[in-house]
Design a protein around this motif. Structure first.
Motif, PDB file in Angstrom:
ATOM      1  N   LEU A 196      -3.470  -8.181   4.776  1.00 56.07           N
ATOM      2  CA  LEU A 196      -3.172  -6.747   4.506  1.00 56.07           C
ATOM      3  C   LEU A 196      -2.685  -6.615   3.064  1.00 56.07           C
ATOM      4  CD1 LEU A 196      -1.317  -5.583   7.795  1.00 56.07           C
ATOM      5  CD2 LEU A 196      -3.576  -5.250   6.973  1.00 56.07           C
ATOM      6  N   ILE A 197      -1.549  -7.592   2.735  1.00 49.69           N
ATOM      7  CA  ILE A 197      -0.939  -7.460   1.392  1.00 49.69           C
ATOM      8  C   ILE A 197      -1.901  -7.502   0.267  1.00 49.69           C
ATOM      9  CG2 ILE A 197       0.522  -8.917  -0.405  1.00 49.69           C
ATOM     10  CD1 ILE A 197       1.978  -7.416   1.885  1.00 49.69           C
ATOM     11  N   HIS A 198      -2.901  -8.455   0.243  1.00 44.67           N
ATOM     12  CA  HIS A 198      -3.961  -8.521  -0.764  1.00 44.67           C
ATOM     13  C   HIS A 198      -4.684  -7.346  -0.717  1.00 44.67           C
ATOM     14  CE1 HIS A 198      -4.085 -13.318  -0.769  1.00 44.67           C
ATOM     15  NE2 HIS A 198      -2.948 -12.927  -1.105  1.00 44.67           N
ATOM     16  N   PHE A 199      -5.127  -6.769   0.156  1.00 46.58           N
ATOM     17  CA  PHE A 199      -5.872  -5.616   0.311  1.00 46.58           C
ATOM     18  C   PHE A 199      -5.091  -4.223  -0.395  1.00 46.58           C
ATOM     19  CE2 PHE A 199      -9.548  -7.688   2.386  1.00 46.58           C
ATOM     20  CZ  PHE A 199     -10.492  -6.812   2.120  1.00 46.58           C
ATOM     21  N   ILE A 200      -4.096  -3.989   0.035  1.00 45.24           N
ATOM     22  CA  ILE A 200      -3.244  -3.022  -0.392  1.00 45.24           C
ATOM     23  C   ILE A 200      -2.946  -3.206  -2.046  1.00 45.24           C
ATOM     24  CG2 ILE A 200      -2.493  -2.051   1.759  1.00 45.24           C
ATOM     25  CD1 ILE A 200       0.010  -2.995   1.137  1.00 45.24           C
ATOM     26  N   GLY A 221       4.325   5.362   2.857  1.00 47.31           N
ATOM     27  CA  GLY A 221       4.924   4.538   4.270  1.00 47.31           C
ATOM     28  C   GLY A 221       3.932   3.238   4.680  1.00 47.31           C
ATOM     29  N   ILE A 222       2.751   3.263   4.402  1.00 47.55           N
ATOM     30  CA  ILE A 222       2.074   2.180   4.823  1.00 47.55           C
ATOM     31  C   ILE A 222       2.537   1.105   3.658  1.00 47.55           C
ATOM     32  CG2 ILE A 222      -0.480   0.828   4.510  1.00 47.55           C
ATOM     33  CD1 ILE A 222      -1.419   3.519   5.731  1.00 47.55           C
ATOM     34  N   TRP A 223       2.591   1.361   2.134  1.00 43.76           N
ATOM     35  CA  TRP A 223       2.799   0.284   1.199  1.00 43.76           C
ATOM     36  C   TRP A 223       4.163  -0.377   1.578  1.00 43.76           C
ATOM     37  CZ3 TRP A 223       0.529  -1.498  -3.176  1.00 43.76           C
ATOM     38  CH2 TRP A 223       1.399  -2.263  -4.061  1.00 43.76           C
ATOM     39  N   GLU A 224       5.027   0.450   1.903  1.00 48.82           N
ATOM     40  CA  GLU A 224       6.563  -0.050   2.007  1.00 48.82           C
ATOM     41  C   GLU A 224       6.505  -0.608   3.143  1.00 48.82           C
ATOM     42  OE1 GLU A 224       9.171   3.561   1.622  1.00 48.82           O
ATOM     43  OE2 GLU A 224       8.901   3.519  -0.566  1.00 48.82           O
ATOM     44  N   THR A 225       5.958  -0.393   4.485  1.00 52.52           N
ATOM     45  CA  THR A 225       6.140  -1.094   5.784  1.00 52.52           C
ATOM     46  C   THR A 225       5.434  -2.221   5.869  1.00 52.52           C
ATOM     47  OG1 THR A 225       6.374   1.012   6.948  1.00 52.52           O
ATOM     48  CG2 THR A 225       5.584  -1.103   8.201  1.00 52.52           C
ATOM     49  N   THR A 226       4.314  -2.513   5.078  1.00 51.14           N
ATOM     50  CA  THR A 226       3.491  -3.641   5.054  1.00 51.14           C
ATOM     51  C   THR A 226       4.346  -4.552   3.970  1.00 51.14           C
ATOM     52  OG1 THR A 226       1.291  -2.321   5.111  1.00 51.14           O
ATOM     53  CG2 THR A 226       1.297  -4.737   4.333  1.00 51.14           C
ATOM     54  N   ILE A 267      -4.142   3.590  -1.005  1.00 57.79           N
ATOM     55  CA  ILE A 267      -3.506   2.442  -0.060  1.00 57.79           C
ATOM     56  C   ILE A 267      -3.794   2.878   1.163  1.00 57.79           C
ATOM     57  CG2 ILE A 267      -1.347   1.603   0.877  1.00 57.79           C
ATOM     58  CD1 ILE A 267      -0.009   2.481  -2.039  1.00 57.79           C
ATOM     59  N   VAL A 268      -4.017   3.940   1.727  1.00 60.22           N
ATOM     60  CA  VAL A 268      -4.378   4.048   3.542  1.00 60.22           C
ATOM     61  C   VAL A 268      -6.007   3.686   3.582  1.00 60.22           C
ATOM     62  CG1 VAL A 268      -5.047   6.071   4.987  1.00 60.22           C
ATOM     63  CG2 VAL A 268      -3.149   6.175   3.267  1.00 60.22           C
ATOM     64  N   PHE A 269      -6.864   3.845   2.614  1.00 66.17           N
ATOM     65  CA  PHE A 269      -8.172   3.489   2.757  1.00 66.17           C
ATOM     66  C   PHE A 269      -8.177   1.888   2.528  1.00 66.17           C
ATOM     67  CE2 PHE A 269      -9.239   7.965   2.044  1.00 66.17           C
ATOM     68  CZ  PHE A 269      -9.661   8.184   3.561  1.00 66.17           C
ATOM     69  N   SER A 270      -7.502   1.564   1.690  1.00 64.65           N
ATOM     70  CA  SER A 270      -7.310  -0.071   1.370  1.00 64.65           C
ATOM     71  C   SER A 270      -6.963  -0.742   2.678  1.00 64.65           C
ATOM     72  CB  SER A 270      -6.702  -0.266   0.245  1.00 64.65           C
ATOM     73  OG  SER A 270      -7.032   0.138  -0.922  1.00 64.65           O
ATOM     74  N   PHE A 271      -5.865  -0.089   3.347  1.00 67.99           N
ATOM     75  CA  PHE A 271      -5.209  -0.671   4.505  1.00 67.99           C
ATOM     76  C   PHE A 271      -6.277  -0.832   5.818  1.00 67.99           C
ATOM     77  CE2 PHE A 271      -3.201  -0.531   8.521  1.00 67.99           C
ATOM     78  CZ  PHE A 271      -2.060  -1.433   8.478  1.00 67.99           C
TER      79      PHE A 271
END
Length: 395
Positions: free
Chosen positions: A25-29, A51-56, A345-349
């Protein structure tokens, strides 16, 4: 020592798979170190992006790697102990195994300038040195490494000498050479750059951000967990993991407060503490919380399907770790689909989840036919080449 270690431990494989999922997950975002993003046009999607960035990052950044490293030390103990019970010394074979890991690292580094396997292959030597040391000595050496002795040297030097200047981090100088090639270079150009400037950047970043000492500490703590049979469910181990959970929460809370306090200071000693020491210790305590909570959850629900899905993924960790770099680089880098400026970031996730599903399904399918993943099997065969014995060496 019980017969526990004569077979694989599903809990450990599941936990390893969970940590590898976090790394994915980290590598993809992060777009595999290409930090270019398309901002969503609508405000709700911007909030979701953030939200996805900070939570991940809050859950996995620095913690998934720490868990993965901890379990590397545990795996060493499994192999070392199995050989010791049969009257053989595993240390020379393990040294050769680390040389082989360096070779696998080159394959991974060709596609991703953020490889950790080179660091592992060097730091793994500390396991050889302390493999027969007492538990007390291993524990205190692990604590010393976790406390980042170089950072304390800089901290006290900055107090004693008002003109003291901390060492300058130079990894960014190499990243600036790598980034344009990743974004627009051909595949041969990416390989060439990653195998030189990319590896220099990656390993300098890890050294300059405390990963060298932290990895050594986590390897040793993992080895100790094997000696203590901490992943064998007993009343004592349940109590132990409850204590780890409580101590991890308290330690994280104290360091979070300390970090908040130090951020208001402009003094050099405070900046030194904030640079590496406090963040790495925070990650360690939060990672301890994750491991303890994951283990206790496993013990509580013996047929936990959610945790069980990570077993196959963890059993093929080397194959999945390297293949995620190959897939991810093709998705984001210029030689492939070049989506680094297209996917937010959403689509990367979402892409990370899809890749995880594909890797997981492949792992399940492969392990129904074979005992080990393809790269795991190759690593084992090369490790034991020239040895005529046929007994099981790696559960």
């Amino acid at each position: 020592m019980s017969s526990l270690f004569q077979k694989r431990i599903d809990l450990v494989d599941s936990l390893r798979g969970f940590s590898l999922f976090g790394i994915l997950l980290i590598h993809f975002i992060e777009h595999f170190n290409l930090y270019f993003y398309q901002s969503p046009p609508l405000e709700p999607f911007k909030a979701l992006n953030t939200g996805i960035w900070e939570t991940t990052f809050y859950i996995f950044s620095g913690k998934a790697y720490a868990i993965f490293s901890f379990l590397f030390g545990f795996s060493f103990f499994i192999q070392f102990n199995n050989q010791k019970k049969q009257g053989y010394d595993f240390r020379i074979r393990f040294a050769w195994r680390m040389i082989l890991l360096m070779v696998f690292a080159q394959l991974n580094a060709m596609f991703y300038p953020g490889d950790i396997l080179v660091l592992y292959s060097f730091v793994g030597l500390v396991l050889i040195i302390l493999s027969n040391a007492s538990n007390q000595l291993v524990y205190w050496v692990a604590i010393l490494f976790m406390l980042q002795p170089l950072e304390w040297y800089q901290f006290f030097s900055s107090i004693i000498d008002i003109d003291y200047q901390p060492y300058e981090k130079i990894n960014w100088n190499y990243f600036k050479l790598v980034s344009p090639v990743l974004a627009s270079g051909t595949l041969p150009a990416v390989w060439k750059t990653n195998l030189w400037e990319g590896q220099i950047f990656s390993n300098l970043w890890q050294i300059e951000n405390g990963r060298l000492f932290q990895t050594a500490s986590l390897f040793l703590l993992g080895m100790l967990s094997g000696r203590k049979e901490l992943f064998h469910k007993t009343p004592m181990t349940i109590l132990f993991w409850r204590k780890v959970l409580a101590c991890g929460l308290v330690g994280y809370g104290v360091l979070y407060s300390l970090q908040f306090y130090l951020q208001s200071s402009t003094a050099l000693p405070s900046k030194i503490l904030l640079s590496i020491l406090v963040p790495t210790l925070k990650n360690f305590f939060f990672g301890s919380v994750l491991v303890a909570a994951y283990t206790l959850l496993w013990y509580t629900f013996t047929n936990n399907r959610l945790q069980s899905i990570f077993i196959a993924y963890g059993r093929m960790s080397l194959t999945n770790y390297i293949s995620m770099a190959i897939i991810g680089s093709f998705i984001f880098y210029g030689y492939g689909l070049s989506l680094n400026t297209t996917l937010n970031i959403v689509f990367s996730f979402i892409a990370a989840i899809l890749v995880f599903i594909v890797q997981l399904l492949f792992s399940i399918w492969w392990l129904k036919k074979y005992k080990q993943g393809p790269l795991e099997y190759l690593w084992k065969k090369l490790t034991w080449m020239g040895d005529s014995r046929t007994q099981l060496t790696e559960p």
